[in-house]
Motif scaffolding. Sequence first.
Motif, PDB file in Angstrom:
ATOM      1  N   PRO A 103       0.694  -1.278   0.085  1.00  0.00           N
ATOM      2  CA  PRO A 103       0.058   0.039  -0.097  1.00  0.00           C
ATOM      3  C   PRO A 103       0.707   1.267  -0.115  1.00  0.00           C
ATOM      4  CG  PRO A 103      -0.072  -0.794   2.216  1.00  0.00           C
ATOM      5  CD  PRO A 103       0.667  -1.921   1.206  1.00  0.00           C
ATOM      6  N   ALA A 104       2.050   1.128   0.298  1.00  0.00           N
ATOM      7  CA  ALA A 104       2.838   2.435   0.375  1.00  0.00           C
ATOM      8  C   ALA A 104       4.294   2.059   0.154  1.00  0.00           C
ATOM      9  CB  ALA A 104       2.735   3.227   1.650  1.00  0.00           C
ATOM     10  N   PHE A 105       5.272   3.159  -0.071  1.00  0.00           N
ATOM     11  CA  PHE A 105       6.465   2.818  -0.530  1.00  0.00           C
ATOM     12  C   PHE A 105       7.339   3.850   0.249  1.00  0.00           C
ATOM     13  CE2 PHE A 105       3.893   0.960  -3.831  1.00  0.00           C
ATOM     14  CZ  PHE A 105       4.207  -0.198  -3.901  1.00  0.00           C
ATOM     15  N   PRO A 106       8.863   3.786   0.072  1.00  0.00           N
ATOM     16  CA  PRO A 106       9.647   4.867   0.768  1.00  0.00           C
ATOM     17  C   PRO A 106       9.532   6.139   0.095  1.00  0.00           C
ATOM     18  CG  PRO A 106      10.818   2.840   0.362  1.00  0.00           C
ATOM     19  CD  PRO A 106       9.613   2.641  -0.206  1.00  0.00           C
ATOM     20  N   ALA A 107       9.275   6.282  -1.073  1.00  0.00           N
ATOM     21  CA  ALA A 107       8.993   7.438  -2.039  1.00  0.00           C
ATOM     22  C   ALA A 107       8.268   7.313  -3.128  1.00  0.00           C
ATOM     23  CB  ALA A 107      10.667   8.043  -2.125  1.00  0.00           C
ATOM     24  N   TYR A 108       8.112   8.455  -3.562  1.00  0.00           N
ATOM     25  CA  TYR A 108       7.347   8.338  -4.922  1.00  0.00           C
ATOM     26  C   TYR A 108       7.900   9.070  -5.712  1.00  0.00           C
ATOM     27  CZ  TYR A 108       3.388   5.543  -3.049  1.00  0.00           C
ATOM     28  OH  TYR A 108       2.536   4.548  -2.669  1.00  0.00           O
ATOM     29  N   ASP A 109       9.065   8.967  -6.279  1.00  0.00           N
ATOM     30  CA  ASP A 109       9.640  10.093  -7.401  1.00  0.00           C
ATOM     31  C   ASP A 109       9.539   9.515  -8.774  1.00  0.00           C
ATOM     32  OD1 ASP A 109      10.677  11.387  -5.027  1.00  0.00           O
ATOM     33  OD2 ASP A 109      12.604  10.358  -5.038  1.00  0.00           O
ATOM     34  N   GLY A 110       8.728   8.228  -8.792  1.00  0.00           N
ATOM     35  CA  GLY A 110       8.596   7.678 -10.244  1.00  0.00           C
ATOM     36  C   GLY A 110       9.763   6.649 -10.551  1.00  0.00           C
ATOM     37  N   ARG A 111      10.447   6.470  -9.745  1.00  0.00           N
ATOM     38  CA  ARG A 111      11.702   5.477 -10.305  1.00  0.00           C
ATOM     39  C   ARG A 111      11.416   4.114  -9.739  1.00  0.00           C
ATOM     40  NH1 ARG A 111      16.934   8.048  -7.470  1.00  0.00           N
ATOM     41  NH2 ARG A 111      15.229   8.241  -5.780  1.00  0.00           N
ATOM     42  N   LYS A 112      12.007   3.161 -10.389  1.00  0.00           N
ATOM     43  CA  LYS A 112      11.870   1.780  -9.886  1.00  0.00           C
ATOM     44  C   LYS A 112      12.414   1.548  -8.562  1.00  0.00           C
ATOM     45  CE  LYS A 112      13.207  -2.876  -9.648  1.00  0.00           C
ATOM     46  NZ  LYS A 112      14.111  -3.411  -8.599  1.00  0.00           N
ATOM     47  N   GLY A 113      13.553   2.334  -8.233  1.00  0.00           N
ATOM     48  CA  GLY A 113      14.200   2.152  -6.927  1.00  0.00           C
ATOM     49  C   GLY A 113      13.157   2.722  -5.653  1.00  0.00           C
TER      50      GLY A 113
END
Length: 315
Positions: A103-113
Amino acid sequence: MRKLLVALLFCLVPGSAGFPQAEVKVVATPVPLDPDDPARTTVGRLRYLGGWQLTSRQRDFGGYSSLSVQGDRFLALSDTGRYLRFRMAAPGVVSDIRFGELPAFPAYDGRKGDRDSESMTIGPQGDVWVGFEYHNAILRYSPDLTLLQAIAFPPAMKDWSSNSGPEAMVRLAGGRFVVFAEGRAIAPHVHAALMFPGDPTKARNAPYQFGYRAPRDGYVPTDAAQLPDGRLVILHRRFGLLDGFSAIVGVADPARIAPGATLTSELVAELKPPLTVDNMEGIAATRDGDRTILWIISDDNRVPIERTLLLKFAL
């Protein structure tokens, strides 16, 4: 402050417990331990109980980097923040298939990382901790993977390599957490590792660093689990241009972990060609009567020349 605000925002993001794919199957095709000798059932101290190549036409299938097995229920987490739940009540029979996304990730910069989930461990109440590379973060989710409960960017992991960060993580029975770096070397062939006294998403649980050395040089840790007897079982991977992928399984005593010490593991088995092996990244340990069972899954990197293998061994 920015990370704190982002974390609070993520906690409000609704998730999905996974969606059934009635029209999409996961097919398990049996594979031998040794294609050149199909009757072979042993390698090192492992006895081969069966293995399958998993395939599916579902678009999110593949890339599995960590594994949890509880009874006949499996949870495989990919390095794209997506997961697969299924049941295998009989050898090779895959049912109750659910695909989902964290449901969520460390960041949302649009990168696979931003969503490179590489390690996973589950607590006694079902909470799921996931380690992410690139941002070197640890996130804790609800048991049904619908809610982000906590997020941390441990300062001790800040300088770990972006693409070789928290590759393996295991919650010990007493509540401590061990996290292994894939690429951070603190001495020749010695990987950085951390021991957290408790939940790593809580700032008060500052870790200490120790070193970890694989049973053979050239191998990096890719996953870990705790055995019923308390020891750690650690999966390792190596890639060579001439011989492709190989893997080793080692066991280590967590009682030997101490600040500044170097933990070594004892070689259990080595899987290398011509044996059935691929990019082995996930391991889980279960109990079947008086037998300790190891499950190992591979990350196919979502490319046709690699496979998603699920192998079962008795230790």
